[in-house]
Design a protein around this motif. Structure first.
Motif, mmCIF file in Angstrom:
data_model
loop_
_atom_site.group_PDB
_atom_site.id
_atom_site.type_symbol
_atom_site.label_atom_id
_atom_site.label_comp_id
_atom_site.label_asym_id
_atom_site.label_seq_id
_atom_site.Cartn_x
_atom_site.Cartn_y
_atom_site.Cartn_z
ATOM 1 N N TYR A 178 5.620 5.876 0.132
ATOM 2 C CA TYR A 178 5.773 4.605 -0.576
ATOM 3 C C TYR A 178 6.546 3.654 0.334
ATOM 4 O O TYR A 178 7.650 3.982 0.777
ATOM 5 N N GLY A 179 5.982 2.474 0.599
ATOM 6 C CA GLY A 179 6.652 1.584 1.535
ATOM 7 C C GLY A 179 6.452 0.111 1.282
ATOM 8 O O GLY A 179 6.435 -0.675 2.227
ATOM 9 N N THR A 180 6.320 -0.298 0.000
ATOM 10 C CA THR A 180 6.121 -1.721 -0.274
ATOM 11 C C THR A 180 7.372 -2.384 -0.840
ATOM 12 O O THR A 180 7.314 -3.505 -1.331
ATOM 13 N N ALA A 181 8.513 -1.703 -0.782
ATOM 14 C CA ALA A 181 9.781 -2.305 -1.209
ATOM 15 C C ALA A 181 10.923 -1.558 -0.542
ATOM 16 O O ALA A 181 10.792 -0.391 -0.186
ATOM 17 N N GLY A 182 12.032 -2.219 -0.357
ATOM 18 C CA GLY A 182 13.209 -1.536 0.176
ATOM 19 C C GLY A 182 13.933 -2.280 1.265
ATOM 20 O O GLY A 182 15.147 -2.131 1.422
ATOM 21 N N GLY A 183 13.208 -3.087 2.041
ATOM 22 C CA GLY A 183 13.870 -3.833 3.102
ATOM 23 C C GLY A 183 14.437 -2.935 4.177
ATOM 24 O O GLY A 183 14.168 -1.732 4.226
ATOM 25 N N PRO A 184 15.253 -3.474 5.072
ATOM 26 C CA PRO A 184 15.820 -2.664 6.165
ATOM 27 C C PRO A 184 16.884 -1.695 5.669
ATOM 28 O O PRO A 184 17.708 -2.036 4.826
ATOM 29 N N GLY A 185 16.830 -0.491 6.181
ATOM 30 C CA GLY A 185 17.866 0.486 5.873
ATOM 31 C C GLY A 185 17.595 1.251 4.602
ATOM 32 O O GLY A 185 16.908 0.771 3.699
ATOM 33 N N PRO A 186 18.140 2.478 4.489
ATOM 34 C CA PRO A 186 17.934 3.315 3.300
ATOM 35 C C PRO A 186 18.717 2.785 2.102
ATOM 36 O O PRO A 186 19.734 2.115 2.241
ATOM 37 N N ALA A 187 18.215 3.095 0.911
ATOM 38 C CA ALA A 187 18.908 2.754 -0.336
ATOM 39 C C ALA A 187 19.249 4.029 -1.081
ATOM 40 O O ALA A 187 18.712 5.096 -0.786
ATOM 41 N N ALA A 188 20.160 3.933 -2.035
ATOM 42 C CA ALA A 188 20.562 5.116 -2.788
ATOM 43 C C ALA A 188 19.391 5.696 -3.577
ATOM 44 O O ALA A 188 19.289 6.892 -3.762
ATOM 45 N N ALA A 189 18.521 4.845 -4.040
ATOM 46 C CA ALA A 189 17.317 5.273 -4.754
ATOM 47 C C ALA A 189 16.199 4.311 -4.389
ATOM 48 O O ALA A 189 16.464 3.148 -4.098
ATOM 49 N N PRO A 190 14.958 4.732 -4.384
ATOM 50 C CA PRO A 190 13.879 3.793 -4.029
ATOM 51 C C PRO A 190 13.859 2.594 -4.978
ATOM 52 O O PRO A 190 13.880 2.765 -6.189
ATOM 53 N N PRO A 191 13.817 1.378 -4.456
ATOM 54 C CA PRO A 191 13.661 0.211 -5.320
ATOM 55 C C PRO A 191 12.247 0.173 -5.868
ATOM 56 O O PRO A 191 11.361 0.861 -5.363
#
Length: 468
Positions: free
Chosen positions: A418-431
């Motif tokens: 899945y790669g259509t949201a999130g921006g640069p860098g990892p997040a605590a949970a997928p947006p």
């Protein structure tokens, strides 16, 4: 065709799947397809909508559950094509700019009304801004009712969500689902001379069969109706006045009789629980290989297949008081949480909902075998984010988004990314992942099925779903 069949049979045996999947007897299949080109009109129409169910979502479900040489029930529908899904952007009109990545409200309104509209809009035409109501447009369900047909609306989402709402509601913003949600649609309340919230309109339309989630939009949690005959009452109380029998469990569903119509089945306060469960995808190489947890839905919540089966039993009866006998029915069935689990980057949830949706299609196909005057159409409202990518990639070839690794029926790894949201860098949970603008697949079987061949648009479904 013979050579392709032989190669597939070989692949099935090589994979250890036992009996190969069947393309069916070619002579019988050709005869069946020829019969469906006869120009006869459909008496009954069953429309299946897999929310967010693009080609990748279908393929992932097929591979995971049945392996590379496997077949889904939807694969038995002989006519296939593609549909474009673009919507409109608000503006002064009469010409509106296209929006290439639509939402479920605008796409649903397209097949419900045969017209393009803006995102967030429920069976109204476009306008200068989202908060400016458009013109109410007649829907395929409303037209079916006028012709004396029985009607049904089934979903695994809240029954006031965008896709089910487009059939029996007209409102400027999809979020105006219950009386308490009407602040953004103040000019469309009953007290202001409007039609009220989506929940109010759902029961006011007197649809014969309504099954799904969203009890919290109809009971006291959803607030009290403002204006009209049921001023100060809940939507549940309004439904009871209109003669609806309300049920809330799978056991009550099983006991329903045609004499109980109209029926309002609300099986969860919000969206119905997903059939399967599993971990949320993780950045890069993703979650370690695993199988999905099945049987996640509580026993008091019926499956989509069970709701479809009961809906067909109830609708397959003449409507009382209709001159000329049995006019048939129109039924929409939505597998809603394919989309919702795609947004959440949850591969198991997404695949489980796709398999459950496919199981419901099997129910319709069984019905159609003894009711050949029935048209079945299956499609998606828009494409979504999930992609099947290489599980053996490393370094710069690894996914940049979130991934999950599933162990399929072939005992191989299926990596869903899945790669259509999130921006640069990892997040605590997928947006929340975005929809995509690709064309969606469409399948059909029965009288008029050939109309979906080639590449068409969602607005073309309006005529097809009327059996024209």
């Amino acid at each position: 065709m013979k050579e392709m069949t032989q190669s597939v049979v070989g692949a099935a045996l090589l994979l250890g799947l036992g009996a190969p999947f069947a393309f069916g007897d070619e002579v019988a299949r050709t005869a069946a397809i020829r019969a469906e080109l006869s120009g006869k009109k459909a008496k009954n129409v069953i429309f299946f909508l897999g929310d967010g169910m693009g080609v990748q979502e279908v393929t992932a479900a097929r591979y995971y559950r049945y392996g590379a040489a496997g077949r889904l029930n939807v694969d038995d529908l002989p006519f296939t094509g593609f549909q474009t899904t673009w919507s409109l952007k608000p503006g002064p009109g009469p010409n509106y700019l296209p929006d290439y990545d639509p939402d479920s409200a605008s796409t649903g309104s397209m097949w419900a009304t045969g017209a393009k509209t803006v995102d967030e809009r429920i069976s109204q035409g476009p306008s200068t801004a989202l908060n400016v109501p458009g013109v109410n447009l007649p829907t395929v369900l409303e037209l079916a009712q006028r012709r004396g047909k029985r009607t049904g609306n089934v979903s695994t989402a809240e029954i006031t969500d965008a896709t089910p709402a487009v059939l029996n509601s007209h409102i400027s913003l999809r979020g105006c689902q219950a009386p308490k949600d009407m602040a953004a649609c103040a000019t469309e309340t009953k007290s202001a001379g409007g039609l009220g919230s989506i929940a109010e309109q759902t029961v006011d339309h007197r649809v014969d069969v309504v099954f799904g989630g969203g009890k919290g939009r109809f009971d006291a949690t959803g607030g009290l109706i403002a204006g009209g005959t049921d001023n100060g009452k809940t939507v549940e109380e309004s439904a009871a006045r209109l003669g609806y029998k309300e049920i809330t469990t799978a056991q009550q569903l099983a006991a329903l009789l045609p004499s109980n119509l109209p029926v309002l089945g609300l099986f969860a306060q919000g969206n119905m629980t997903t059939e399967w469960a599993g971990p949320v995808a993780a950045i890069g190489e993703g979650v370690a290989p695993h199988k999905c947890t099945e049987n996640n839905r509580p026993v008091n919540q019926p499956s989509l297949a069970a709701m479809t089966k009961k809906a067909l039993e109830l609708l397959d009866k003449p409507k009382p008081g209709v001159r000329g006998g049995d006019k048939g029915f129109f039924l929409q069935v939505e597998g809603a949480s394919i989309d919702k689990q795609d947004h959440s980057a949850n591969a198991c949830g997404q695949i489980g909902e796709t398999i459950a949706f496919d199981d419901a299609i099997a129910v319709a196909l069984k019905y159609q075998r003894t009711h050949p005057d029935t048209l079945i159409v299956v499609t998606a409202d828009h494409s979504h984010t999930s992609e099947i990518v290489g599980e053996d990639s490393t370094g710069t070839g690894s996914p940049t988004g979130y991934s999950d690794n599933l162990i399929t029926a072939d005992a191989q790894i299926l990596r869903v990314s899945y790669g259509t949201a999130g921006g640069p860098g990892p997040a605590a949970a997928p947006p929340s992942q975005q929809h995509t603008g690709a064309v969606v697949p469409i399948w059909a079987k029965g009288p008029g099925a050939a109309a979906i061949l080639g590449t068409t648009d969602h607005i073309d479904l309006f005529d097809i779903l009327q059996g024209k």
